[in-house]
Scaffold this active site. Structure first.
Site, mmCIF file in Angstrom:
data_model
loop_
_atom_site.group_PDB
_atom_site.id
_atom_site.type_symbol
_atom_site.label_atom_id
_atom_site.label_comp_id
_atom_site.label_asym_id
_atom_site.label_seq_id
_atom_site.Cartn_x
_atom_site.Cartn_y
_atom_site.Cartn_z
ATOM 1 N N ASP A 25 61.302 -10.566 -24.986
ATOM 2 C CA ASP A 25 61.210 -10.119 -23.612
ATOM 3 C C ASP A 25 61.607 -11.311 -22.732
ATOM 4 O O ASP A 25 61.653 -12.456 -23.206
ATOM 5 C CB ASP A 25 59.780 -9.661 -23.311
ATOM 6 N N ASP A 27 60.789 -11.802 -18.754
ATOM 7 C CA ASP A 27 59.781 -12.225 -17.772
ATOM 8 C C ASP A 27 58.431 -12.417 -18.439
ATOM 9 O O ASP A 27 57.939 -11.545 -19.157
ATOM 10 C CB ASP A 27 59.661 -11.168 -16.677
ATOM 11 N N ASP A 177 54.965 -10.207 -23.673
ATOM 12 C CA ASP A 177 53.695 -10.532 -23.027
ATOM 13 C C ASP A 177 53.004 -9.307 -22.445
ATOM 14 O O ASP A 177 51.976 -9.442 -21.779
ATOM 15 C CB ASP A 177 53.912 -11.554 -21.913
#
Length: 230
Positions: A25, A27, A177
C-alpha cells in the site's frame, strides 16, 4: 515505536519465506501523507459543501479506499473529488517518506524481489507522487484503484499486481496499514502484513487479522530472503 498489542507475532512467525515479490500500500506504509490528505479534504469540503467542520474522524476510518467510494459511504458529494485531487497535487511536496523505507526498498531490490504498489489513490496520482519523491524506479508496477474493476477491500488490485508480475499468491506478501489492505490480501490468497509505524491506534488493523505485524519497515526483511534461482 512501542510494540502494539499483538505485535509479538513478528515477521519470523511460522510463515514460509516470501520468495518473489512484495506488494505495498502507499499511504501510511511508504509515505506519511495523512496531513496532506486532511488538508486537501478540508479544502474540498469547504468548496463543495460549505462552512463548518469537515468530518475528519469519519474520513480517517475509510482511508485506504478509493476517494469516490469514501464519498459514497459518507454521503458526501462526488464533486469533492476534483478539488481534493487538485489540492493533493499542489501539496505533494509536503509528503515525507517514512524513515527506513528507502533502505528497505533498496535491500529488497538487491535481494532480487519484485516490488509493486497497490493503492487507494488513482494510478496517475500515485505514480506522480512516487516520481516526485524519487521512489518510482523501485517498483515494477504501480496500480491505482481506478485501474481495476473493484478497489480494495476487493482482491482485484492485488490479483492484478500478481498477474502483471506473473506470480502466484504464495509467492508474494501484501503490506498495508488499513483493514481494507488486509481484506484485499486475504481475498487474493496473499500473505498479509500489517504495518504499524504510522498508526496511533492499531486495534482495527489487528482485528482484521494480518498474518504478521511489522513494527518498523526493516521488520519485513525477515520475510524476504534473497531470491534464489530455483
Amino acid at each position: 515505536m512501542a510494540t502494539a498489542p499483538g505485535a509479538d507475532r513478528t515477521a519470523t512467525a511460522t510463515l514460509r519465506p516470501v520468495r518473489r515479490a512484495v506488494i505495498f500500500d502507499l499511504d501510511g506504509v511508504l509515505v506519511d501523507s495523512f496531513a496532506v490528505m486532511y488538508e486537501a479534504f478540508a479544502v474540498a469540503y469547504k468548496e463543495v459543501v460549505g462552512d463548518g467542520p469537515a468530518p475528519f474522524d469519519e474520513y480517517r476510518r475509510h482511508l485506504g479506499r478509493y476517494f469516490p467510494d469514501i464519498m459514497r459511504i459518507m454521503g458526501l458529494p462526488l464533486e469533492m473529488e476534483e478539488p481534493f485531487v487538485r489540492e493533493s497535487y499542489r501539496l505533494a511536496s509536503k509528503v515525507p517518506v517514512f524513515g527506513g523505507v528507502v533502505e528497505l526498498l533498496t535491500t529488497l531490490r538487491v535481494r532480487g524481489l519484485r516490488l509493486a504498489v497497490a493503492t487507494g489513490k488513482s494510478g496517475e496520482r500515485a505514480r506522480s507522487l512516487l516520481d516526485r519523491l524519487g521512489l518510482l524506479p523501485f517498483f515494477d508496477h504501480v496500480i491505482g484503484s481506478d485501474e481495476v474493476a473493484r478497489p480494495k477491500p476487493a482482491p482485484d488490485i492485488v490479483e492484478h499486481a500478481l498477474d502483471l508480475m506473473g506470480l502466484s499468491p504464495e509467492q508474494a506478501v501484501m503490506v498495508g496499514d488499513a483493514p481494507t489492505d488486509i481484506a484485499s490480501a486475504h481475498g487474493a490468497g496473499v500473505t498479509s502484513a500489517g504495518a504499524l509505524w504510522a498508526l496511533s491506534d492499531t486495534g482495527e488493523l489487528l482485528a482484521a487479522g494480518p498474518a504478521v505485524v511489522l513494527g518498523r519497515p526493516a521488520d519485513l526483511l525477515a520475510l524476504c530472503p534473497p531470491v534464489t534461482g530455483d
